[in-house]
Motif scaffolding. Structure first.
Motif, PDB file in Angstrom:
ATOM      1  N   LEU A 169       0.833  -1.209   0.000  1.00 57.38           N
ATOM      2  CA  LEU A 169       0.000   0.000   0.000  1.00 57.38           C
ATOM      3  C   LEU A 169       0.861   1.250   0.000  1.00 57.38           C
ATOM      4  O   LEU A 169       0.626   2.178  -0.777  1.00 57.38           O
ATOM      5  N   GLY A 173       1.106   1.811  -3.817  1.00 55.15           N
ATOM      6  CA  GLY A 173      -0.056   2.654  -3.520  1.00 55.15           C
ATOM      7  C   GLY A 173       0.282   4.123  -3.547  1.00 55.15           C
ATOM      8  O   GLY A 173      -0.532   4.956  -3.980  1.00 55.15           O
ATOM      9  N   VAL A 177      -2.054   6.277  -6.140  1.00 60.07           N
ATOM     10  CA  VAL A 177      -2.928   7.311  -5.573  1.00 60.07           C
ATOM     11  C   VAL A 177      -2.487   8.694  -6.045  1.00 60.07           C
ATOM     12  O   VAL A 177      -3.317   9.530  -6.434  1.00 60.07           O
ATOM     13  N   VAL A 192     -11.303   0.496   0.597  1.00 63.30           N
ATOM     14  CA  VAL A 192     -10.220  -0.372   0.145  1.00 63.30           C
ATOM     15  C   VAL A 192     -10.429  -1.805   0.592  1.00 63.30           C
ATOM     16  O   VAL A 192     -11.023  -2.069   1.636  1.00 63.30           O
ATOM     17  N   ILE A 210      -8.256  -0.087  -4.317  1.00 68.55           N
ATOM     18  CA  ILE A 210      -8.696   1.149  -3.660  1.00 68.55           C
ATOM     19  C   ILE A 210      -9.690   1.879  -4.562  1.00 68.55           C
ATOM     20  O   ILE A 210      -9.423   2.069  -5.749  1.00 68.55           O
ATOM     21  N   SER A 223      -5.387  -0.664  -8.322  1.00 66.83           N
ATOM     22  CA  SER A 223      -5.067  -1.952  -7.706  1.00 66.83           C
ATOM     23  C   SER A 223      -3.635  -2.336  -8.036  1.00 66.83           C
ATOM     24  O   SER A 223      -3.062  -1.884  -9.035  1.00 66.83           O
ATOM     25  N   LEU A 327      -3.684   7.293   1.919  1.00 73.10           N
ATOM     26  CA  LEU A 327      -3.200   5.967   2.300  1.00 73.10           C
ATOM     27  C   LEU A 327      -3.523   5.655   3.756  1.00 73.10           C
ATOM     28  O   LEU A 327      -3.858   4.505   4.095  1.00 73.10           O
TER      29      LEU A 327
END
Length: 342
Positions: A169, A173, A177, A192, A210, A223, A327
């Motif tokens: 993540l 991530g 993001v 998520v 997410i 993802s 996050l």
């Protein structure tokens, strides 16, 4: 010319920083911090004219740089960023550049108090596939954007950062993001699903999906995985005028891993091959869209210009903190099984 030192020569320093600093307009590679004997040998072989230092402190004392990039393991970055800031150096901090939103804002405040520029290295804004999608959106070819789906799967278990302070993540991530915030603006809510594995270092998140609801209306779904023996990079976008789908190859990373550098052939660097061009679907029928150039070195060129002009860097610490806030909310969403409002 902004003289940049790199702290850390693992895969980040070796593959994703030094080659692009050397290629960036307005930058020069001024020093490398490395400790392990094999790492020092590798850095010297790759950059024979660049001095190697055993620590950030030693590089600061040598006075060879105006700015430093911190690309050591995540748990070590905070103290190194603060050391550089306190020495009056500008800083590029690798992602994730702090453990959470509050830690990010602490570093932002420290940099502002010292009057130095602090930027976050979100190089994947400069991926070929994302730049292509951004241009399609900017040109209005999708109309009003409804949804963007982004999938980044790597068959790469060895690089999964194990333990509760690591995980996918905070790794991929952070990129995915940030890309969606850059495309679609601030996030209003997050939900998520995360998958975990038990490793010797502790329970580790190893894949995720997410859903981001953006304040401006669109929805993003991102993802990633590293343990599922699958390598796929897909972007899919929907709007009221059509849809766009692309399957990229992470072309800049593949070129670097093959031993190439952006200075070798700048004009040809970072292009997805025609066979991987994305397709735009509209009333006029499907059409292949030529890929935009991927140029990670544009990040460093923009950072150098921001330092020279006294303007904001390409990714500010505050923007990086916003990604970390998402996050943080994503982890809370997984733990509580609900959508989290930001």
């Amino acid at each position: 010319m902004l003289k940049v030192g790199v702290v850390g020569y693992g895969t980040g320093g070796q593959h994703f920083h030094t080659p692009f600093i050397a290629a960036a307009e307005g930058c020069s590679l001024a020093g490398i911090v490395a400790r392990a004997e094999a790492t020092v040998a590798k850095a010297r072989a790759d950059w024979p004219d660049v001095p190697i230092f055993p620590s950030l402190t030693a590089m600061i004392e040598a006075g060879v740089c105006d700015a430093v990039t911190i690309t050591t393991p995540p748990q070590t970055r905070r103290d190194l960023v603060l050391e550089a800031i306190n020495a009056g150096l500008h800083v590029v901090a690798d992602k994730p550049f702090a453990p959470n939103y509050e830690g990010a804002m602490e570093l932002d405040a420290a940099a502002k108090a010292k009057g130095v520029t602090l930027g976050v290295y979100q190089n994947r804004r400069y991926d070929s596939d994302l730049q292509t999608l951004a241009k399609i959106i900017k040109d209005g070819r999708l109309g009003q954007v409804w949804r963007v789906h982004s999938r980044m799967d790597f068959d790469d278990p060895a690089t999964l950062e194990a333990g509760p302070t690591g995980g996918l993540l905070r790794d991929l991530g952070s990129h995915l993001v940030d890309q969606m915030i850059w495309l679609n603006g601030p996030v209003a809510s997050v939900s998520v699903h995360m998958d975990h594995v038990d490793l010797p270092e502790g329970r580790t998140d190893a894949s995720f999906v997410i859903k981001l609801d953006h304040e401006s209306g669109p929805v993003s779904v991102v993802s990633a995985s590293k343990l599922n023996r699958l390598s796929t990079r897909e972007l899919r976008a929907y709007g009221d005028k059509g849809a766009y789908v692309s399957y990229g190859t992470d072309v800049q990373a593949q070129q670097i891993f093959a031993g190439q550098r952006p200075t070798d052939d700048p004009a040809a660097w970072g292009y997805e091959p025609e066979s991987n061009w994305g397709t735009l679907y509209t009333d006029e029928g499907p059409v292949k869209v030529p890929a935009e150039q991927g140029r990670y070195h544009d990040y460093y060129a923009a950072f150098a210009k921001a330092v020279a002009d006294g303007t904001e860097p390409p990714v500010t610490a505050e923007t990086g903190a916003q990604t970390l806030a998402v996050l943080d909310a994503a982890r809370q969403s997984a733990e509580e099984g609900r959508s989290i409002q930001l």
